[in-house]
Scaffold this active site. Sequence first.
Site, PDB file in Angstrom:
ATOM      1  N   TYR A   1       3.897   4.465  -9.217  1.00  0.00           N
ATOM      2  CA  TYR A   1       3.811   3.766 -10.501  1.00  0.00           C
ATOM      3  C   TYR A   1       2.368   3.497 -10.945  1.00  0.00           C
ATOM      4  O   TYR A   1       2.097   2.520 -11.629  1.00  0.00           O
ATOM      5  CB  TYR A   1       4.585   2.441 -10.436  1.00  0.00           C
ATOM      6  CG  TYR A   1       6.105   2.610 -10.416  1.00  0.00           C
ATOM      7  CD1 TYR A   1       6.690   3.870 -10.493  1.00  0.00           C
ATOM      8  CD2 TYR A   1       6.935   1.509 -10.348  1.00  0.00           C
ATOM      9  CE1 TYR A   1       8.066   4.011 -10.470  1.00  0.00           C
ATOM     10  CE2 TYR A   1       8.318   1.649 -10.327  1.00  0.00           C
ATOM     11  CZ  TYR A   1       8.879   2.906 -10.392  1.00  0.00           C
ATOM     12  OH  TYR A   1      10.250   3.050 -10.380  1.00  0.00           O
TER      13      TYR A   1
ATOM     14  N   LYS B   1       8.972   8.130   3.526  1.00  0.00           N
ATOM     15  CA  LYS B   1       9.493   9.494   3.622  1.00  0.00           C
ATOM     16  C   LYS B   1       8.402  10.350   4.268  1.00  0.00           C
ATOM     17  O   LYS B   1       7.957  11.372   3.719  1.00  0.00           O
ATOM     18  CB  LYS B   1       9.876   9.977   2.203  1.00  0.00           C
ATOM     19  CG  LYS B   1      10.601  11.289   2.155  1.00  0.00           C
ATOM     20  CD  LYS B   1      12.008  11.273   2.718  1.00  0.00           C
ATOM     21  CE  LYS B   1      12.611  12.663   2.706  1.00  0.00           C
ATOM     22  NZ  LYS B   1      13.905  12.736   3.414  1.00  0.00           N
TER      23      LYS B   1
ATOM     24  N   ASP C   1      15.869   7.905   2.496  1.00  0.00           N
ATOM     25  CA  ASP C   1      17.227   8.412   2.218  1.00  0.00           C
ATOM     26  C   ASP C   1      18.232   7.852   3.232  1.00  0.00           C
ATOM     27  O   ASP C   1      19.327   7.423   2.864  1.00  0.00           O
ATOM     28  CB  ASP C   1      17.272   9.949   2.165  1.00  0.00           C
ATOM     29  CG  ASP C   1      16.406  10.632   3.210  1.00  0.00           C
ATOM     30  OD1 ASP C   1      15.741   9.921   3.993  1.00  0.00           O
ATOM     31  OD2 ASP C   1      16.392  11.872   3.256  1.00  0.00           O
TER      32      ASP C   1
ATOM     33  N   ASP D   1      11.746  -0.196  -5.729  1.00  0.00           N
ATOM     34  CA  ASP D   1      12.427  -0.372  -7.011  1.00  0.00           C
ATOM     35  C   ASP D   1      13.879   0.104  -6.885  1.00  0.00           C
ATOM     36  O   ASP D   1      14.825  -0.600  -7.251  1.00  0.00           O
ATOM     37  CB  ASP D   1      11.678   0.425  -8.091  1.00  0.00           C
ATOM     38  CG  ASP D   1      12.134   0.085  -9.491  1.00  0.00           C
ATOM     39  OD1 ASP D   1      12.916  -0.877  -9.645  1.00  0.00           O
ATOM     40  OD2 ASP D   1      11.723   0.780 -10.437  1.00  0.00           O
TER      41      ASP D   1
ATOM     42  N   ASP E   1      17.694  -2.241  -6.533  1.00  0.00           N
ATOM     43  CA  ASP E   1      18.890  -2.156  -7.399  1.00  0.00           C
ATOM     44  C   ASP E   1      20.121  -1.857  -6.544  1.00  0.00           C
ATOM     45  O   ASP E   1      21.217  -2.343  -6.823  1.00  0.00           O
ATOM     46  CB  ASP E   1      18.721  -1.078  -8.486  1.00  0.00           C
ATOM     47  CG  ASP E   1      18.016  -1.615  -9.739  1.00  0.00           C
ATOM     48  OD1 ASP E   1      17.196  -2.544  -9.597  1.00  0.00           O
ATOM     49  OD2 ASP E   1      18.284  -1.107 -10.853  1.00  0.00           O
TER      50      ASP E   1
HETATM   51 MG    MG Z   1      13.967  -1.717 -11.357  1.00  0.00          MG
END
Ligand code: MG
Length: 327
Positions: free
Chosen positions: A120, A165, A198, A222, A226
């Site tokens: 980001y 990862k 993963d 992020d 969720d």
């Molecule tokens: Mg979010």
Amino acid sequence: MMYKIAVIPGDGIGKEVMEACLNVLDTLDLNLNYEFGEAGDECLKEYGVALPKETINIVKNSDACLFGAVGESAADVIVKLRHVLNLYANLRPVKSYPGTNALFDDLDFIIVRENTEGMYVGEEEYTDDGAIAKRIITRHASERICDFAFKYARDNKKKVTGVHKANVLKKTDGLFKKVFYEVSDKYNDIESEDYHVDATAMYLLTRPQSFDVIVTTNLFGDILSDEGAGLVGGLGLIPSGNIGENNALFEPVHGSAPDIAGKGLANPTAMLLSAVMMLKYLNEQENAELLNNAILDTLKEGKYLTSDMGGKSSTMEMANQIKNKLL
Ligand code: MG
Ligand code: NAI
């Protein structure tokens, strides 16, 4: 004690849950001096800028900031605020509460997301046949976030899981994993383990109880948060704190939810629990406890819940019920 609180309601349900939150906070015996800042899609439309300098300054000069949610301008507002104010640690607790549609009723872990770099950093460019995004991982930021996670674990939990990862992203996540274990060596009393992102996504579904503190890079944090929200009844329930050296900003994990905005359907819990996190940060432990209990009692009672939790109440009706418990 008087606190200067920056308030950024934002767009869509951000404004609705913020109104509900301030309405409840008014009930507490606290001297909160609000300074309102504009930001988001509507702000962009009106003033040509999604995050005005004045808003950044209001947050900079505050003791803490309450942030609702913004819409499509999220990258230019919340992601930018995290960068500009160096709010490097994003804390996202995932907790099951009675009375909610939680898939699991026994979860209590926290995701500590690196908040300033990774995927980001906002460095994307077009190429002849597509586009390229930069993903930056530094030793400094990795050390800082891993240290934050282990410190948090020492005070509150027992184990830290580093998520990466590194098998594919050998240089960037290779460094993150290496630093994770270097930092873990300084915390012999705290258990440590690491998984690929993963596999973690699956373990969160198959054995989420095994997690305590998850520390990870920006994009992975992020996404996994969720997923965490999904485990305990949805985005309407997950608060967060963005913590830096000099500033802190508290916000629900959800966005502006255009699908339900303007209808009074938004669950105010995530915003209110973010206010609880803010009060703890300000060392207002007693008020934090009072507010937290009023929220939990309302969830447990189950009479005044919003529709995402299977209830019939509006945002304000649920907030008023929480408020009544504080009077
Ligand atoms: Mg979010
Ligand atoms: P979203 O979090 O806004 O919504 C996802 C789903 O969860 C929707 O079905 C929504 O109705 C539901 N939901 C979210 N919060 C809820 C609440 N409090 N009560 C009940 N249901 C709730 O994420 P989405 O749809 O990916 O993005 C919508 C907009 O929000 C986009 O413009 C995006 O850029 C922005 N966004 C902003 C964020 C921020 O300001 N921090 C974070 C995430 C998205």
